[in-house]
Design a protein around this motif. Structure first.
Motif, PDB file in Angstrom:
ATOM      1  N   PRO A   1      17.937  69.040  45.379  1.00 18.05           N
ATOM      2  CA  PRO A   1      17.241  68.818  46.593  1.00 18.05           C
ATOM      3  C   PRO A   1      15.800  68.628  46.420  1.00 18.05           C
ATOM      4  O   PRO A   1      15.089  68.211  47.318  1.00 18.05           O
ATOM      5  N   VAL A   2      15.178  69.402  45.332  1.00 17.68           N
ATOM      6  CA  VAL A   2      13.433  69.826  45.260  1.00 17.68           C
ATOM      7  C   VAL A   2      13.084  68.575  44.657  1.00 17.68           C
ATOM      8  O   VAL A   2      12.025  67.991  44.998  1.00 17.68           O
ATOM      9  N   CYS A   3      13.786  68.196  43.466  1.00 18.16           N
ATOM     10  CA  CYS A   3      13.007  67.257  42.623  1.00 18.16           C
ATOM     11  C   CYS A   3      13.926  65.989  42.498  1.00 18.16           C
ATOM     12  O   CYS A   3      13.398  64.862  41.937  1.00 18.16           O
ATOM     13  N   ASN A   4      14.947  65.892  43.133  1.00 19.34           N
ATOM     14  CA  ASN A   4      15.835  64.682  43.276  1.00 19.34           C
ATOM     15  C   ASN A   4      16.479  64.414  41.778  1.00 19.34           C
ATOM     16  O   ASN A   4      17.079  63.355  41.493  1.00 19.34           O
ATOM     17  N   HIS A   5      16.206  65.310  40.901  1.00 16.43           N
ATOM     18  CA  HIS A   5      16.966  64.989  39.745  1.00 16.43           C
ATOM     19  C   HIS A   5      18.301  65.182  39.485  1.00 16.43           C
ATOM     20  O   HIS A   5      18.892  66.136  40.044  1.00 16.43           O
ATOM     21  N   GLN A   6      19.144  64.565  38.999  1.00 14.77           N
ATOM     22  CA  GLN A   6      20.559  64.507  38.761  1.00 14.77           C
ATOM     23  C   GLN A   6      20.837  65.136  37.636  1.00 14.77           C
ATOM     24  O   GLN A   6      20.484  65.033  36.340  1.00 14.77           O
ATOM     25  N   LEU A   7      21.712  66.234  37.814  1.00 13.76           N
ATOM     26  CA  LEU A   7      21.929  67.215  36.770  1.00 13.76           C
ATOM     27  C   LEU A   7      23.121  66.710  35.864  1.00 13.76           C
ATOM     28  O   LEU A   7      23.745  65.755  36.203  1.00 13.76           O
ATOM     29  N   GLU A   8      23.193  67.219  34.469  1.00  5.89           N
ATOM     30  CA  GLU A   8      24.211  66.706  33.872  1.00  5.89           C
ATOM     31  C   GLU A   8      25.377  66.848  34.168  1.00  5.89           C
ATOM     32  O   GLU A   8      26.011  67.671  34.953  1.00  5.89           O
ATOM     33  N   ASP A   9      26.450  65.465  33.889  1.00  6.57           N
ATOM     34  CA  ASP A   9      27.759  65.632  34.222  1.00  6.57           C
ATOM     35  C   ASP A   9      28.567  66.716  33.396  1.00  6.57           C
ATOM     36  O   ASP A   9      28.341  66.888  32.277  1.00  6.57           O
ATOM     37  N   SER A  10      29.583  67.331  34.221  1.00  7.87           N
ATOM     38  CA  SER A  10      30.289  68.292  33.366  1.00  7.87           C
ATOM     39  C   SER A  10      31.471  67.690  32.680  1.00  7.87           C
ATOM     40  O   SER A  10      32.040  68.292  31.888  1.00  7.87           O
ATOM     41  N   ASN A  11      31.635  66.226  32.682  1.00  9.23           N
ATOM     42  CA  ASN A  11      32.845  65.691  32.187  1.00  9.23           C
ATOM     43  C   ASN A  11      32.283  65.319  30.862  1.00  9.23           C
ATOM     44  O   ASN A  11      31.337  64.881  30.591  1.00  9.23           O
ATOM     45  N   LEU A  12      33.497  65.357  29.836  1.00 10.57           N
ATOM     46  CA  LEU A  12      33.254  64.945  28.265  1.00 10.57           C
ATOM     47  C   LEU A  12      33.591  63.558  28.242  1.00 10.57           C
ATOM     48  O   LEU A  12      33.983  63.057  29.304  1.00 10.57           O
ATOM     49  N   THR A  13      32.986  63.053  27.363  1.00  9.22           N
ATOM     50  CA  THR A  13      33.395  61.494  27.038  1.00  9.22           C
ATOM     51  C   THR A  13      34.794  61.428  26.598  1.00  9.22           C
ATOM     52  O   THR A  13      35.354  62.591  26.074  1.00  9.22           O
ATOM     53  N   GLU A  14      35.315  60.488  26.577  1.00  8.31           N
ATOM     54  CA  GLU A  14      36.782  60.120  25.967  1.00  8.31           C
ATOM     55  C   GLU A  14      36.951  60.810  24.532  1.00  8.31           C
ATOM     56  O   GLU A  14      37.727  61.417  24.272  1.00  8.31           O
ATOM     57  N   GLU A  15      35.813  60.397  23.699  1.00  2.60           N
ATOM     58  CA  GLU A  15      35.839  60.575  22.351  1.00  2.60           C
ATOM     59  C   GLU A  15      35.784  62.459  22.377  1.00  2.60           C
ATOM     60  O   GLU A  15      36.609  63.016  21.411  1.00  2.60           O
ATOM     61  N   GLU A  16      34.865  62.718  23.050  1.00  2.00           N
ATOM     62  CA  GLU A  16      34.846  64.123  23.089  1.00  2.00           C
ATOM     63  C   GLU A  16      35.904  65.329  23.418  1.00  2.00           C
ATOM     64  O   GLU A  16      36.425  65.896  22.961  1.00  2.00           O
ATOM     65  N   TYR A  17      36.589  64.354  24.470  1.00  2.21           N
ATOM     66  CA  TYR A  17      37.734  65.101  25.102  1.00  2.21           C
ATOM     67  C   TYR A  17      38.844  64.987  23.922  1.00  2.21           C
ATOM     68  O   TYR A  17      39.655  66.085  23.834  1.00  2.21           O
ATOM     69  N   ASN A  18      39.100  63.886  23.316  1.00  2.56           N
ATOM     70  CA  ASN A  18      40.235  63.823  22.522  1.00  2.56           C
ATOM     71  C   ASN A  18      39.854  64.502  21.128  1.00  2.56           C
ATOM     72  O   ASN A  18      41.154  65.338  20.722  1.00  2.56           O
ATOM     73  N   ASN A  19      38.775  64.686  20.858  1.00  3.25           N
ATOM     74  CA  ASN A  19      38.415  65.811  19.696  1.00  3.25           C
ATOM     75  C   ASN A  19      38.712  67.031  20.119  1.00  3.25           C
ATOM     76  O   ASN A  19      39.168  67.852  19.190  1.00  3.25           O
ATOM     77  N   LEU A  20      38.074  67.524  21.264  1.00  2.00           N
ATOM     78  CA  LEU A  20      38.379  68.819  21.682  1.00  2.00           C
ATOM     79  C   LEU A  20      39.930  69.115  21.791  1.00  2.00           C
ATOM     80  O   LEU A  20      40.555  70.382  21.366  1.00  2.00           O
ATOM     81  N   SER A  21      40.533  68.292  22.292  1.00  2.00           N
ATOM     82  CA  SER A  21      41.938  68.451  22.570  1.00  2.00           C
ATOM     83  C   SER A  21      42.574  68.695  21.503  1.00  2.00           C
ATOM     84  O   SER A  21      43.759  69.620  21.073  1.00  2.00           O
ATOM     85  N   GLU A  22      42.188  67.698  20.437  1.00  2.00           N
ATOM     86  CA  GLU A  22      43.066  68.070  19.010  1.00  2.00           C
ATOM     87  C   GLU A  22      42.712  69.285  18.172  1.00  2.00           C
ATOM     88  O   GLU A  22      43.488  70.055  17.753  1.00  2.00           O
ATOM     89  N   ARG A  23      41.409  69.764  18.464  1.00  2.00           N
ATOM     90  CA  ARG A  23      40.961  70.769  17.774  1.00  2.00           C
ATOM     91  C   ARG A  23      41.592  72.222  18.512  1.00  2.00           C
ATOM     92  O   ARG A  23      42.142  73.105  17.704  1.00  2.00           O
TER      93      ARG A  23
END
Length: 603
Positions: A354-376
């Motif tokens: 609310p101060v600078c109106n910047h959008q913080l990073e999304d907590s979701n992983l990309t599909e590729e990141e999620y699949n790699n993490l799940s496999e590992r």
């Protein structure tokens, strides 16, 4: 400088200098006896201090080398916990040692008494003569530990140095030497009081007698000298320590603060990076000190180093406490010509500041990141660790079949973990609903109310339980178990099984949308991941999927805090920084993420 004598005003330093630089050993012994007012006919063994330490080795006059060792001593453990472990318990009543020669009464205590029982001993207020020390020892219940207990009490009470010296003088006259452990306790008192000349003297004495000092002694010497104008000697001792062992965090941080205090920031950061390469984890206190000592200082290299500390907080999911946060804010605002301004705020649920109106990073992983993490995770954490030490392959295979036949779930609950919380009032808050319970909750009611609060809008729940929950008992009544099983799927593992692996598997197999509920931080499982990128993805996935349980300060309710849609770590765009912080310092790492943020922007 003063010797361990009430009448002599010569220092240890002068005595030692004469001893090992000008005179033979026989003459040194005579001088030692004279300085302690010891009759020349008594046995004198100044160069044979006793030690129970396996690393504090005696010095062979023919040898000058140093033997390597990495053993951490018992002394080190005590020093890191505080001045002395025995000062923590203070039973009722105090025994005060008077400096008079009046009659002393025998203590009426049990024949078998631990050292901890003597933490109520009060040392004398003034130095005593040998006869007085002998009288006190005779009336002490366990004379064999009298000196140890007395020195511990002096440390606890911060007794005058002269009182401790009179005891050591008495011991030297009686024994002809002073034990290693006694010198360390005296050193502790000197460091506690900032007695720099005495610290130097004790160091010289111990180096004459011992090849190798224990890490606890090095910690004390470095700590004591780093807070004085002799701080560069602390650096020398740190180098000396590195020849035989990895220095402790205490030693590193004492030297870092000393260098920072004297505006030698380059040296301070060199020591900081050395700590990290040796896997010595810095405290928030020393990280904060970098910002405190750098206020108003110019230099692109310094700014780069301090930004690096902020990124260190990000990579390790470390949240500064409010005092640390304010040091960061003040440093930014003090940078000459940069015009940084900091503001305290709360980020919106959407992730927008609310101060600078910047959008913080999304907590979701990309599909590729999620699949790699799940496999590992499934390969390295679930199948590649000691999962089957606490469960059998057959049981885990049965669980996999159970999950695959019921996928997908929306929330996976560690049932036993949740049931162990017993507040008087429960406040369940998540991304679905708010549910209040005003009652005294037992295990079954705690879990039932958690299920009721989460099972809204056809959300599919999986609860991981243990087989003992199926046995009708006061904790797990059959009718309540049936009620819960009507609202959620249950899998009951063996009572000894480790359900963390079950929790991870079911959550990951259910897909990116699935959340999980547990108070565990899952650090052991993160550590099983082999590379830093995968560990970073695991932490990010965890922050975005773990619904955490937090008891209120008064213990009257539990908060089910939702997983954020934005990532709760230090973030920067170059001209803005967003730093999550907590109200107070937490010694143990917490799975709970903060709700408060510092927004810093360049005007």
């Amino acid at each position: 400088m003063a010797l361990f004598s009430q009448t002599s005003h010569q220092g240890f330093q002068a005595l030692l200098w004469k001893c090992h630089m000008f005179w033979p050993v026989s003459r040194c012994r005579q001088l030692f006896a004279a300085s302690f007012s010891i009759p020349t006919g008594e046995k004198i063994n100044y160069f044979s201090f006793m030690t129970s330490s396996s690393t504090a080795l005696s010095v062979d006059p023919k040898e000058t080398g140093v033997l390597p060792t990495k053993k951490r001593s018992e002394i080190d453990c005590k020093e890191e916990k505080g001045w002395d472990e025995e000062t923590k318990e203070i039973p009722e009543g105090k025994h005060h040692f008077s400096s008079s020669l009046g009659a002393a009464k025998k203590w009426s205590m049990s024949p078998v008494v631990s050292r901890h029982k003597f933490t109520n001993v009060q040392p004398p207020e003034k130095p005593l003569q040998s006869e007085e020390w002998n009288r006190l020892k005779e009336n002490f219940q366990l004379p064999e530990i009298f000196e140890e207990v007395m020195l511990n009490s002096m440390i606890r009470c911060n007794s005058p140095i002269d009182v401790a010296k009179s005891l050591l003088t008495h011991m030297a006259k009686r024994n002809g030497d002073i034990a290693y452990s006694v010198l360390v306790k005296y050193l502790t008192l000197c460091v506690q009081q900032g007695q720099v000349s005495e610290i130097r003297d004790v160091y010289d004495i111990m180096k004459v007698r011992f090849k190798i000092l224990e890490i606890g002694a090095y910690n004390l010497f470095i700590k004591g000298l780093s807070n004085s104008d002799q701080w560069r000697m602390a650096l020398t001792l740190l180098k000396e320590t590195k020849k035989i062992m990895i220095p402790s965090r205490t030693s590193y941080e004492s030297c870092i603060k000393a260098a920072s205090c004297h505006q030698e920031m380059k040296l301070a950061f060199e020591l900081y990076h050395e700590m990290l390469t040796k896997d010595v984890v810095p405290t928030l206190d020393v990280l904060q000190s970098f910002f405190d000592f750098s206020k108003g200082m110019k230099g692109a290299e310094l700014q780069k180093e301090l930004f690096g500390i902020l990124l260190y907080l990000r990579e390790n999911q470390i949240y500064p406490h409010e005092t640390f946060m304010r040091s960061i804010k003040l440093w930014f605002e003090s940078i000459p010509g940069r015009n940084w301004r900091g503001y305290l705020t709360n980020i919106k649920d959407s992730g927008q500041c609310p101060v600078c109106n910047h959008q913080l990073e999304d907590s979701n992983l990309t599909e590729e990141e999620y699949n790699n993490l799940s496999e590992r995770i499934i390969r390295d954490v679930i199948h590649g660790t000691d999962t089957f030490r606490k469960t059998s392959p057959q049981e885990f295979e049965a669980f996999q079949t159970f999950v695959e036949n019921r996928l997908p779930f929306d929330i996976v609950i560690d049932g036993l973990n949740v049931s162990h919380i017993k507040p008087r009032r429960m406040h369940c808050e998540n991304h679905l609903s708010v549910y209040l319970v005003a009652s005294v909750l037992d295990k079954k009611e705690t879990l039932l109310d958690a299920i009721n609060s989460l099972a809204k809008d056809n959300v599919r729940l999986l609860v991981l339980g243990r087989k003992h929950m199926l046995i009708n008992s006061s904790n797990w009544k059959r009718e309540i178990m049936k009620e819960m099983q009507n609202k959620a799927d249950f899998f009951f593992a063996e009572n000894i099984s480790d359900d963390d692996a079950f929790l991870l598997y079911a959550t990951l197999r259910s897909g990116k949308h699935c959340k999980f509920v547990t108070r565990d931080f899952l650090r052991d499982h993160k550590a099983c991941l082999s590379d830093s990128l995968t560990r970073h993805l695991f932490r990010k996935w965890q922050r975005g999927h773990q619904i955490v349980l937090a008891s209120s300060g008064d213990g009257r309710r539990i908060n089910f805090l939702p997983a954020f849609q934005y990532d709760c770590v230090v973030q920067t765009t170059g001209d803005t920084w967003h730093i999550p912080y907590k109200d107070v310092f937490e010694e143990k790492y917490s799975y709970q993420v903060p709700r408060k943020w510092l927004c810093i922007q360049q005007k």
